[in-house]
Enzyme design. Structure first.
Site, short mmCIF file in Angstrom:
data_model
loop_
_atom_site.label_atom_id
_atom_site.label_comp_id
_atom_site.label_asym_id
_atom_site.label_seq_id
_atom_site.Cartn_x
_atom_site.Cartn_y
_atom_site.Cartn_z
N ASP A 13 0.81 -1.23 0.00
CA ASP A 13 0.00 0.00 0.00
C ASP A 13 0.84 1.27 0.00
O ASP A 13 0.46 2.28 0.59
CB ASP A 13 -0.97 0.02 1.20
N LYS A 16 1.96 2.13 -5.07
CA LYS A 16 2.68 1.62 -6.24
C LYS A 16 1.89 1.82 -7.52
O LYS A 16 2.47 1.99 -8.59
CB LYS A 16 2.98 0.12 -6.06
N GLY A 40 -4.21 -4.92 -4.87
CA GLY A 40 -5.31 -4.18 -5.46
C GLY A 40 -5.00 -2.72 -5.62
O GLY A 40 -4.38 -2.13 -4.76
N HIS A 41 -5.38 -2.18 -6.76
CA HIS A 41 -5.36 -0.73 -6.88
C HIS A 41 -6.55 -0.26 -7.69
O HIS A 41 -7.09 -0.99 -8.51
CB HIS A 41 -4.04 -0.17 -7.40
N GLN A 223 2.21 -6.25 -2.98
CA GLN A 223 2.57 -6.21 -1.55
C GLN A 223 3.85 -5.38 -1.36
O GLN A 223 4.03 -4.40 -2.05
CB GLN A 223 2.71 -7.61 -0.96
P1 IMP Z 1 -2.36 -12.92 2.41
O1 IMP Z 1 -1.43 -12.35 1.40
O2 IMP Z 1 -3.81 -12.77 2.02
O3 IMP Z 1 -2.02 -14.33 2.79
O4 IMP Z 1 -2.21 -12.06 3.75
C1 IMP Z 1 -1.02 -12.10 4.52
C2 IMP Z 1 -0.66 -10.71 5.06
O5 IMP Z 1 -0.30 -9.87 3.99
C3 IMP Z 1 -1.83 -10.01 5.78
O6 IMP Z 1 -1.30 -9.23 6.84
C4 IMP Z 1 -2.38 -9.10 4.70
O7 IMP Z 1 -3.08 -8.00 5.25
C5 IMP Z 1 -1.11 -8.69 4.00
N1 IMP Z 1 -1.33 -8.29 2.60
C6 IMP Z 1 -1.52 -9.08 1.54
N2 IMP Z 1 -1.66 -8.36 0.41
C7 IMP Z 1 -1.52 -7.08 0.77
C8 IMP Z 1 -1.51 -5.84 0.03
O8 IMP Z 1 -1.64 -5.79 -1.20
N3 IMP Z 1 -1.31 -4.72 0.77
C9 IMP Z 1 -1.11 -4.75 2.11
N4 IMP Z 1 -1.10 -5.86 2.83
C10 IMP Z 1 -1.30 -7.02 2.17
#
Ligand code: IMP
Length: 433
Positions: A13, A16, A40-41, A223
């Site tokens: 977040d 990007k 996501g954006h 991420q």
């Molecule tokens: P997962 O990727 O759904 O398995 O989540 C694992 C961790 O990564 C959690 O703390 C999510 O909130 C975080 N996370 C996954 N994708 C994003 C993103 O695009 N932005 C911020 N945090 C993310």
């Protein structure tokens, strides 16, 4: 022509999407190399806002070929929904290239993501519940189904039946859930496969050929560095490798194909989900960051935790990714604060740490050692040249650059394309010792 990697330096977040959009305009290929629809954006498409979770936002430029490469996990239903939403807005998704080696997110991955989080109770990770972790776990266990399996109904069914036998035992006996039906999964997925068939290709070979032909390739990390499975704040991480090294394994390119590695860093820090966050601020400043910065997740709708800029984490990201420059976002959000703070080091276990502490317990207990700088009261959104920013805002950027040891090349002061300032020389940057 060398490729460029763009990567978040924090917990995701970082803004990007904005940086990718700017660079995509100068690229021929924009590539997602890891993660799935946990990212996501929000983009402006056909005059309306659209949330993209899987397709690189480069698809909005007719001259860009968007690529979903080997290291991504693909929920084909979500992918087709995004393609349909783009087509509805007059954007042709037919250029999308999809790696046959990418793994599929299956219905049992979604189910397992939910029940295992529930099982962990107060120790839950706060995942996005999109099945990301379970899909990567099956990939590592070598029982994953891949995009290419969609094109061979017999193999697809064989693999599905084998794996579903074990998944249904776990779902019913361990988690007391209903079993999933193989016939309906196969029917749905093979139908998705028919629609995706023309997109499936060897994306590694495609990118290699493109670079040989002098085309420009942008590898877009989802991420961020601190959510990296190996180098992030484990276990509060995602299950893939967003870091620059992951861009190579995830796309099938070799290290010599890369020149620039751009780190996108927000002017403050946010985090969703659980885990330590040394500079978290729950007072007025943190509230301003959340409200003014509209810090709510695109994928989950959750409010993000907010805090001060952390130069220890940035230096770590510089090291782990080999960053060559920085793209600083959301500087406008800090306008109006009487002073701005930068965490220059941590204090933990009676010691000062300028770099990431070597043990998780130290990081969990780390107290931020702050530098305070004067704030600025002016709103920044109408500024169009870096030198026209208030002196205090320029000093803040210069200090970040100095602490990082890498030049800040862009500063973003709002969501629009013209709200990006190109930066000349900000401060003499030094490589951190
Ligand atoms: P997962 O990727 O759904 O398995 O989540 C694992 C961790 O990564 C959690 O703390 C999510 O909130 C975080 N996370 C996954 N994708 C994003 C993103 O695009 N932005 C911020 N945090 C993310």
């Amino acid at each position: 022509m060398p490729a460029t990697i763009l990567i978040g330096t924090q917990w995701g977040d970082e803004g990007k999407g904005k940086a990718t959009d700017l660079l995509a305009a100068r690229s021929d290929f924009v590539v997602r190399y890891q993660g799935g629809n946990n990212a996501g954006h929000t983009v402006l498409a056909g005059g309306r806002l659209l949330k993209l979770h899987l397709i690189p936002s480069g698809i909005l430029y007719p001259s860009v070929t968007p690529v979903i490469a080997d290291g991504v996990v693909v929920d084909p239903k979500v992918l087709l929904e995004e393609m349909d939403a783009l087509a509805e807005r007059g954007i042709d998704p037919s250029r999308l290239a999809l790696s046959g080696n990418a793994h599929l997110i299956m219905p049992y991955h979604l189910e397992l993501d939910k029940v295992t989080e529930r099982f962990l109770g107060k120790h839950k990770l706060g995942t996005t519940r999109r099945g990301i972790g379970p899909a990567y776990a099956d990939k590592a266990a070598r029982i994953g189904l891949r995009v290419q399996d969609l094109t061979d109904p017999k193999i697809f069914r064989e693999k599905l039946d084998l794996v579903l036998k074990e998944k249904n035992l776990v779902l019913t006996r361990v988690y007391n859930r209903l079993p999933l039906d193989g016939d309906s999964i196969a029917r749905d997925y093979l139908r998705y496969g028919e629609r995706l068939g023309t997109h499936i290709t060897d994306t590694g070979a495609l990118l290699y050929g493109a670079l040989r032909a002098g085309r420009r390739v942008l590898l877009e990390g989802a991420q961020g560095t601190l959510l990296d499975l190996d180098h992030g704040t484990y276990p509060f991480v995602t299950s893939s490798n967003p870091v620059a090294g992951g861009a190579l394994t995830g796309s099938g390119l070799g290290p010599k194909e890369i020149d620039d590695v751009i780190g996108v860093t927000k002017a403050y820090v946010t985090r969703v989900g659980s885990g330590p966050f040394p500079t978290e601020d729950v007072s007025t400043a943190g509230r301003q960051m959340r409200e003014k910065g509209r810090e709510v997740g695109t994928t989950t709708g959750r409010s993000r935790r907010c805090g001060w800029f952390d130069a220890v984490l940035l230096r770590y990201a510089v090291r782990i990714n080999g960053l060559t420059e920085l793209f600083l976002t959301k500087l406008d959000v800090l306008s109006g604060l009487p002073q701005v703070r930068i965490c220059a080091a941590y204090r933990a276990g009676g010691r000062r740490y300028e770099d990431m502490p070597p043990h998780q317990t130290l990081f969990h207990k780390a107290e931020a050692v702050y530098e305070s700088l004067p704030g600025w009261q002016e709103e920044l959104e109408d500024v169009r040249r870096f030198q026209d920013l208030p002196g205090a805002a320029r000093a803040y950027v210069a200090r970040i650059e100095e602490l990082a040891g890498v030049p800040v090349r862009h500063v973003s002061i709002g969501p629009d394309r013209e709200q990006t300032l190109e930066v000349g020389k900000v401060a003499r940057h030094r490589r951190p010792a």
